[in-house]
Write a protein that holds these residues in place. Structure first.
Motif, mmCIF file in Angstrom:
data_model
loop_
_atom_site.group_PDB
_atom_site.id
_atom_site.type_symbol
_atom_site.label_atom_id
_atom_site.label_comp_id
_atom_site.label_asym_id
_atom_site.label_seq_id
_atom_site.Cartn_x
_atom_site.Cartn_y
_atom_site.Cartn_z
ATOM 1 N N UNK A 99 71.708 14.342 85.976
ATOM 2 C CA UNK A 99 71.496 13.005 86.534
ATOM 3 C C UNK A 99 70.570 12.071 85.757
ATOM 4 N N UNK A 100 69.976 12.451 84.611
ATOM 5 C CA UNK A 100 69.085 11.491 83.943
ATOM 6 C C UNK A 100 69.726 10.142 83.662
ATOM 7 N N UNK A 101 70.995 10.115 83.255
ATOM 8 C CA UNK A 101 71.640 8.831 82.947
ATOM 9 C C UNK A 101 71.742 7.957 84.185
ATOM 10 N N UNK A 102 72.108 8.568 85.310
ATOM 11 C CA UNK A 102 72.209 7.807 86.551
ATOM 12 C C UNK A 102 70.837 7.301 87.000
ATOM 13 N N UNK A 103 69.816 8.151 86.848
ATOM 14 C CA UNK A 103 68.459 7.734 87.200
ATOM 15 C C UNK A 103 67.995 6.597 86.304
ATOM 16 N N UNK A 104 68.353 6.654 85.031
ATOM 17 C CA UNK A 104 68.016 5.584 84.090
ATOM 18 C C UNK A 104 68.677 4.274 84.511
ATOM 19 N N UNK A 105 69.963 4.317 84.805
ATOM 20 C CA UNK A 105 70.672 3.121 85.245
ATOM 21 C C UNK A 105 70.045 2.569 86.523
ATOM 22 N N UNK A 106 69.734 3.455 87.472
ATOM 23 C CA UNK A 106 69.161 3.017 88.744
ATOM 24 C C UNK A 106 67.788 2.382 88.544
ATOM 25 N N UNK A 107 66.958 2.985 87.691
ATOM 26 C CA UNK A 107 65.636 2.432 87.432
ATOM 27 C C UNK A 107 65.721 1.074 86.756
ATOM 28 N N UNK A 108 66.723 0.890 85.899
ATOM 29 C CA UNK A 108 66.913 -0.422 85.259
ATOM 30 C C UNK A 108 67.211 -1.492 86.302
ATOM 31 N N UNK A 109 68.053 -1.146 87.263
ATOM 32 C CA UNK A 109 68.391 -2.100 88.320
ATOM 33 C C UNK A 109 67.175 -2.389 89.184
ATOM 34 N N UNK A 110 66.449 -1.342 89.551
ATOM 35 C CA UNK A 110 65.279 -1.521 90.411
ATOM 36 C C UNK A 110 64.204 -2.359 89.735
ATOM 37 N N UNK A 111 64.080 -2.217 88.418
ATOM 38 C CA UNK A 111 63.076 -2.983 87.667
ATOM 39 C C UNK A 111 63.575 -4.403 87.367
ATOM 40 N N UNK A 112 64.845 -4.645 87.615
ATOM 41 C CA UNK A 112 65.477 -5.957 87.406
ATOM 42 C C UNK A 112 65.380 -6.418 85.957
ATOM 43 N N UNK A 113 65.552 -5.478 85.046
ATOM 44 C CA UNK A 113 65.579 -5.845 83.631
ATOM 45 C C UNK A 113 66.925 -6.476 83.288
ATOM 46 N N UNK A 114 66.890 -7.430 82.392
ATOM 47 C CA UNK A 114 68.138 -8.043 81.918
ATOM 48 C C UNK A 114 68.778 -7.223 80.814
ATOM 49 N N UNK A 115 68.095 -6.199 80.353
ATOM 50 C CA UNK A 115 68.630 -5.297 79.326
ATOM 51 C C UNK A 115 69.884 -4.600 79.840
ATOM 52 N N UNK A 116 70.902 -4.494 78.983
ATOM 53 C CA UNK A 116 72.107 -3.750 79.319
ATOM 54 C C UNK A 116 71.896 -2.280 78.983
ATOM 55 N N UNK A 117 71.978 -1.424 79.997
ATOM 56 C CA UNK A 117 71.798 0.011 79.798
ATOM 57 C C UNK A 117 73.092 0.632 79.296
ATOM 58 N N UNK A 118 72.996 1.391 78.214
ATOM 59 C CA UNK A 118 74.152 2.063 77.620
ATOM 60 C C UNK A 118 74.006 3.562 77.817
ATOM 61 N N UNK A 119 74.937 4.165 78.538
ATOM 62 C CA UNK A 119 74.963 5.620 78.720
ATOM 63 C C UNK A 119 76.380 6.102 78.412
ATOM 64 N N UNK A 120 76.762 6.056 77.136
ATOM 65 C CA UNK A 120 78.142 6.374 76.746
ATOM 66 C C UNK A 120 78.430 7.866 76.826
ATOM 67 N N UNK A 121 79.706 8.185 76.711
ATOM 68 C CA UNK A 121 80.110 9.574 76.556
ATOM 69 C C UNK A 121 79.711 10.054 75.160
ATOM 70 N N UNK A 122 79.646 11.370 74.978
ATOM 71 C CA UNK A 122 79.344 11.908 73.664
ATOM 72 C C UNK A 122 80.384 11.432 72.648
ATOM 73 N N UNK A 123 79.910 10.877 71.538
ATOM 74 C CA UNK A 123 80.810 10.432 70.481
ATOM 75 C C UNK A 123 81.446 9.086 70.718
ATOM 76 N N UNK A 124 81.098 8.399 71.794
ATOM 77 C CA UNK A 124 81.687 7.088 72.080
ATOM 78 C C UNK A 124 80.973 6.011 71.267
ATOM 79 N N UNK A 125 81.744 5.216 70.537
ATOM 80 C CA UNK A 125 81.199 4.127 69.730
ATOM 81 C C UNK A 125 81.216 2.839 70.545
ATOM 82 N N UNK A 126 80.097 2.129 70.553
ATOM 83 C CA UNK A 126 79.975 0.893 71.317
ATOM 84 C C UNK A 126 79.605 -0.245 70.384
#
Length: 270
Positions: free
Chosen positions: A235-262
């Motif tokens: 769950x670290x990725x989900x917790x990271x996404x949730x904390x970003x929302x709670x902190x109201x950061x405008x930063x886009x959180x990226x939690x890609x799959x392994x090997x996914x190019x963004x």
């Protein structure tokens, strides 16, 4: 390196743990490459990285721990690729000798592979293991830019003593920030998901790629209680996404799959 492709969008690929390929124009930066499926008591819980994961114009190594300075993985890049390492690293890891090394320490600013690279301190032990020397070799982080796109990779670090450093950094386009680890206790020398968001709030970034989590699982994992299992490895990725929302950061959180190019579009500030 040149700048023959000014319109090429920057991109990032996460290969697992802290290993990334960051594409800035025609320069590719690899961070802490760990391309193996097994490391001592740890097993990769992800697809094996393909051969092109070992293509880069420069490799950044943040500290001497085996999951960040993995010599067999470095061998995959070939001997001509410059490797930026903490000052004193080849005195401890003698198999580094003979490579194109750029030894640096916190406070240094160097030009390498077409990048302007700033070296940052980290709150993390630099010792390679309890059986080897290396305690005096610093753990470091990096801020770098090709003049168009800026990146921050802090390596492994905790918040202790680092908040003033984070506050003083110029905001970046891409942050590759660690959010976890592999063991049942991270201690104060790592960032958990919520602490990673605190660090991001201080630095500022357009995009934040979560790294250093969920890739290598210990063989004894089945002995962990299910709650710990999920919190540490699932769950670290989900917790990271949730904390970003709670902190109201405008930063886009990226939690890609392994090997996914963004691709990072539209291009941000340099």
């Amino acid at each position: 390196m040149g700048t023959d492709e000014p319109d090429r969008a920057p991109a990032v690929t996460w290969w697992g743990h802290s290993t990334t390929s960051i594409e800035l124009g025609d320069v590719t930066v690899a961070t802490d490459p760990l391309l193996t499926d097994r490391l001592y008591h740890l097993r990769r819980h992800a697809p094996a990285p393909p051969s092109h994961a070992a293509r880069a114009d420069v490799v950044l190594v943040s500290h001497l721990h085996h999951d960040h300075l993995h010599v067999p993985s470095l061998d995959s890049f070939g001997g001509a690729v410059p490797v930026v390492v903490p000052r004193g690293a080849p005195d401890v890891v003698r198999s580094l000798r003979g490579r194109v090394l750029v030894e640096v320490e916190p406070g240094d600013r160097v030009a390498v592979a077409g990048l302007d690279l700033e070296v940052l301190p980290a709150h993390h032990s630099g010792r390679r293991s309890t059986f080897e020397r290396g305690g005096s070799v610093p753990a470091i982080g990096f801020r770098f830019t090709d003049g168009r796109t800026s990146c921050w990779y802090p390596g492994d670090t905790g918040l202790t003593g680092m908040t003033d450093i984070f506050d003083a950094l110029e905001p970046v386009d891409l942050a590759a920030v660690p959010i976890g680890g592999w063991g049942p206790s991270l201690g104060d020398e790592h960032l958990d998901p919520e602490e990673a968001v605190e660090a991001l709030a201080r630095v500022g970034a357009t995009w934040a790629l979560a790294v250093h989590y969920g890739t290598f699982w210990p063989l004894w994992l089945k002995r962990l209680r299910p709650g710990n299992h999920h919190r540490l490895f699932v769950t670290p990725a989900q917790r990271f996404q949730r904390a970003m929302v709670q902190r109201r950061l405008t930063t886009t959180a990226l939690t890609p799959e392994f090997g996914q190019r963004i691709e990072l579009t539209p291009a941000g500030r340099a």
